[in-house]
Design a protein around this motif. Sequence first.
Motif, mmCIF file in Angstrom:
data_model
loop_
_atom_site.group_PDB
_atom_site.id
_atom_site.type_symbol
_atom_site.label_atom_id
_atom_site.label_comp_id
_atom_site.label_asym_id
_atom_site.label_seq_id
_atom_site.Cartn_x
_atom_site.Cartn_y
_atom_site.Cartn_z
ATOM 1 N N UNK A 142 0.831 -1.214 0.000
ATOM 2 C CA UNK A 142 0.000 0.000 0.000
ATOM 3 C C UNK A 142 0.861 1.258 0.000
ATOM 4 N N UNK A 143 1.850 1.293 0.877
ATOM 5 C CA UNK A 143 2.772 2.436 0.968
ATOM 6 C C UNK A 143 4.204 1.906 0.872
ATOM 7 N N UNK A 144 4.784 1.909 -0.353
ATOM 8 C CA UNK A 144 6.133 1.342 -0.524
ATOM 9 C C UNK A 144 7.117 1.930 0.482
ATOM 10 N N UNK A 145 7.885 1.035 1.109
ATOM 11 C CA UNK A 145 8.899 1.483 2.052
ATOM 12 C C UNK A 145 8.416 1.581 3.491
ATOM 13 N N UNK A 146 7.100 1.362 3.727
ATOM 14 C CA UNK A 146 6.572 1.526 5.087
ATOM 15 C C UNK A 146 6.788 0.289 5.957
ATOM 16 N N UNK A 147 7.155 -0.838 5.337
ATOM 17 C CA UNK A 147 7.377 -2.057 6.106
ATOM 18 C C UNK A 147 6.257 -3.058 5.916
ATOM 19 N N UNK A 148 6.392 -4.210 6.568
ATOM 20 C CA UNK A 148 5.367 -5.257 6.464
ATOM 21 C C UNK A 148 4.955 -5.700 7.861
ATOM 22 N N UNK A 149 3.711 -5.362 8.222
ATOM 23 C CA UNK A 149 3.221 -5.708 9.557
ATOM 24 C C UNK A 149 2.932 -7.195 9.685
ATOM 25 N N UNK A 150 2.752 -7.877 8.552
ATOM 26 C CA UNK A 150 2.330 -9.282 8.600
ATOM 27 C C UNK A 150 3.456 -10.215 9.041
ATOM 28 N N UNK A 151 4.689 -9.888 8.666
ATOM 29 C CA UNK A 151 5.806 -10.785 8.972
ATOM 30 C C UNK A 151 5.896 -11.044 10.478
ATOM 31 N N UNK A 152 5.710 -9.984 11.274
ATOM 32 C CA UNK A 152 5.776 -10.126 12.732
ATOM 33 C C UNK A 152 4.381 -10.240 13.341
ATOM 34 N N UNK A 153 3.349 -10.186 12.502
ATOM 35 C CA UNK A 153 1.985 -10.122 13.041
ATOM 36 C C UNK A 153 1.158 -11.347 12.728
ATOM 37 N N UNK A 154 -0.097 -11.085 12.387
ATOM 38 C CA UNK A 154 -1.063 -12.149 12.096
ATOM 39 C C UNK A 154 -0.859 -12.601 10.644
ATOM 40 N N UNK A 155 -0.323 -13.796 10.472
ATOM 41 C CA UNK A 155 -0.017 -14.213 9.092
ATOM 42 C C UNK A 155 -0.349 -15.683 8.851
ATOM 43 N N UNK A 156 -1.351 -16.185 9.567
ATOM 44 C CA UNK A 156 -1.628 -17.618 9.411
ATOM 45 C C UNK A 156 -2.111 -17.981 8.017
ATOM 46 N N UNK A 157 -2.631 -16.966 7.275
ATOM 47 C CA UNK A 157 -3.078 -17.287 5.908
ATOM 48 C C UNK A 157 -2.200 -16.624 4.850
ATOM 49 N N UNK A 158 -0.950 -16.379 5.174
ATOM 50 C CA UNK A 158 -0.065 -15.714 4.217
ATOM 51 C C UNK A 158 0.775 -16.717 3.421
ATOM 52 N N UNK A 159 1.652 -16.156 2.587
ATOM 53 C CA UNK A 159 2.347 -16.955 1.568
ATOM 54 C C UNK A 159 3.490 -17.794 2.136
ATOM 55 N N UNK A 160 3.765 -18.907 1.469
ATOM 56 C CA UNK A 160 4.893 -19.770 1.840
ATOM 57 C C UNK A 160 5.881 -19.941 0.685
ATOM 58 N N UNK A 161 5.491 -19.549 -0.512
ATOM 59 C CA UNK A 161 6.367 -19.713 -1.682
ATOM 60 C C UNK A 161 6.605 -18.357 -2.341
ATOM 61 N N UNK A 162 7.834 -18.145 -2.803
ATOM 62 C CA UNK A 162 8.147 -16.929 -3.554
ATOM 63 C C UNK A 162 8.002 -15.650 -2.753
ATOM 64 N N UNK A 163 8.086 -15.746 -1.443
ATOM 65 C CA UNK A 163 7.908 -14.544 -0.618
ATOM 66 C C UNK A 163 9.195 -13.712 -0.610
ATOM 67 N N UNK A 164 9.073 -12.501 -0.110
ATOM 68 C CA UNK A 164 10.249 -11.659 0.063
ATOM 69 C C UNK A 164 10.102 -11.001 1.432
ATOM 70 N N UNK A 165 11.187 -10.500 2.014
ATOM 71 C CA UNK A 165 11.049 -9.843 3.323
ATOM 72 C C UNK A 165 10.096 -8.649 3.261
ATOM 73 N N UNK A 166 9.848 -8.132 2.056
ATOM 74 C CA UNK A 166 9.015 -6.935 1.951
ATOM 75 C C UNK A 166 7.519 -7.231 1.941
#
Lengths: 179, 327
Positions: free
Chosen positions: B131-155
């Motif tokens: 949504x806002x490039x460079x603002x970070x990713x809240x999901x990595x440290x947050x609620x991510x039970x339905x997030x990606x497992x393949x082809x992900x990036x730290x961003x």
Amino acid sequence: MTDATRSEISLKVNGKTHRLNVDNRRSLLDALREDTKHAGPKKGCDFGQCGACTVLLDGKRVVSCLTLAVAADGSQVTTVEGLAADDDLRPVQEAFLRLDGFQCGFCTPGQLCSAVGVLAEHRAGWPSAVTSDVSPDHRCRLDAEEVRERMSGNLCRCGAYPSIVRAVLDAAEREEVKR
Amino acid sequence: MKEFAYQRATAVHDALESVAENNTKFLAGGTNLVDLMKRGVETPARLIDVRALPLNGISEARNGDLVIGATTTNSETAAHPEIRRRYPALSQAVLAGASGQLRNMATTAGNLLQRTRCAYFADLASACNKRVPGSGCAAVEGEHHNHAILGTSPSCVATNPSDMAVAMMLFDAVVRYETLTGKGEIPIARFFRPVGDTPNVETTLPTGALITSVTLPRRAEGRRSRYRKVRERASYAFANVSVAADLTVRLGKVREVRIALGGVASHPWRARIAEERLLGGPATPERFRAAAEAELAAATPLPHNGYKVPLARNLVQAVLTDLTRQE
């Protein structure tokens, strides 16, 4: 100068034409409830998740909260108020009454409009996600599982689902006999 | 919601000229865009409604390809006899998505371009690189039970929510578009960009382009394919993992196989490693399982979505096994 953020639109609601000047942000749901004074469609979530605002738009069931009124300009809308001609209830309305297809009633207008859509879609031969064989040569019969799947866009927080499913199935059978 | 101007386009060229103006977006079914506008995630100054354009309907091209117009609704696609006959996994995938009401509104092009349902993307108060490039990713440290497992990036670890696109990936669909300078096409395998460090740029569609159709390559009638989706409710929920597969077995050997996964990556994931492992080998549940494991070896699950690895493996095995039984 005309304001580019407002539009003149025409909606035919339950057979009657309404000419409105709406803010482009106005949802069809708000236009119906506030401008044309049809309080049947309900605002449950306002984000397309609960189905309480379901109406028939040019004959197809849609959620009116995610439909912009301006985008519906020139369309025919049927709300729950327009499903029956006078007291001549549709089979699905009659079935909801007889089989107790509701409790508090808030979701009922959306359930009824959706059910009318479901029956039409089934008559047209549309499969659903639980139809075992989607081949057009396979005729899918409506059963409880099919009705639950096809009605899954309408939530009922009272949990009146068992009676809603019975009512929709009952209406489907009656319409089948009629034809 | 922010105020916006609205126009209904009646010619493709007019629509393209209009959208070239600053902060203008195309509107079709609105099921995703209007939702995001209500949340303040999308703030267009002008909407160009494309549903009156002659881009509706499904037709067969002279070479046998099936052409799905950009504004064809999801309901029309799922119910179309030729889709049901030749591309049943596409019909099943579309029917597995959203609700009957939303499928009556949502269009082919809109479905392809829909945004992630990551809750942080929809929440203006949260960090989100999409949504806002460079603002970070809240999901990595947050609620991510339905997030990606393949082809992900730290961003970004968001998933693409489309069911339809998974089946289109399976059938090697081609996305056709127009810009002010001409027409173009993109095979769906190149349509979605890898995440990298620009999760805000999701597709390879040129700026200002209008998708006009999606073409499904010619396919024999009666060929089996299947879409299966696992989700947290019986209906009307996004996928945890979904699998679209197409399998031809002769004399116990895999002659043709295609597998695509949904709910596991920022885009529909074609399981080419698994496909290569299976081709020419015995069509047995053990081999299906091993091939799925090979595909998932590159998975990088987070603390709360590791379940997707065995889930995807089991689902691939189950769907392929099911397809051998139907042969």
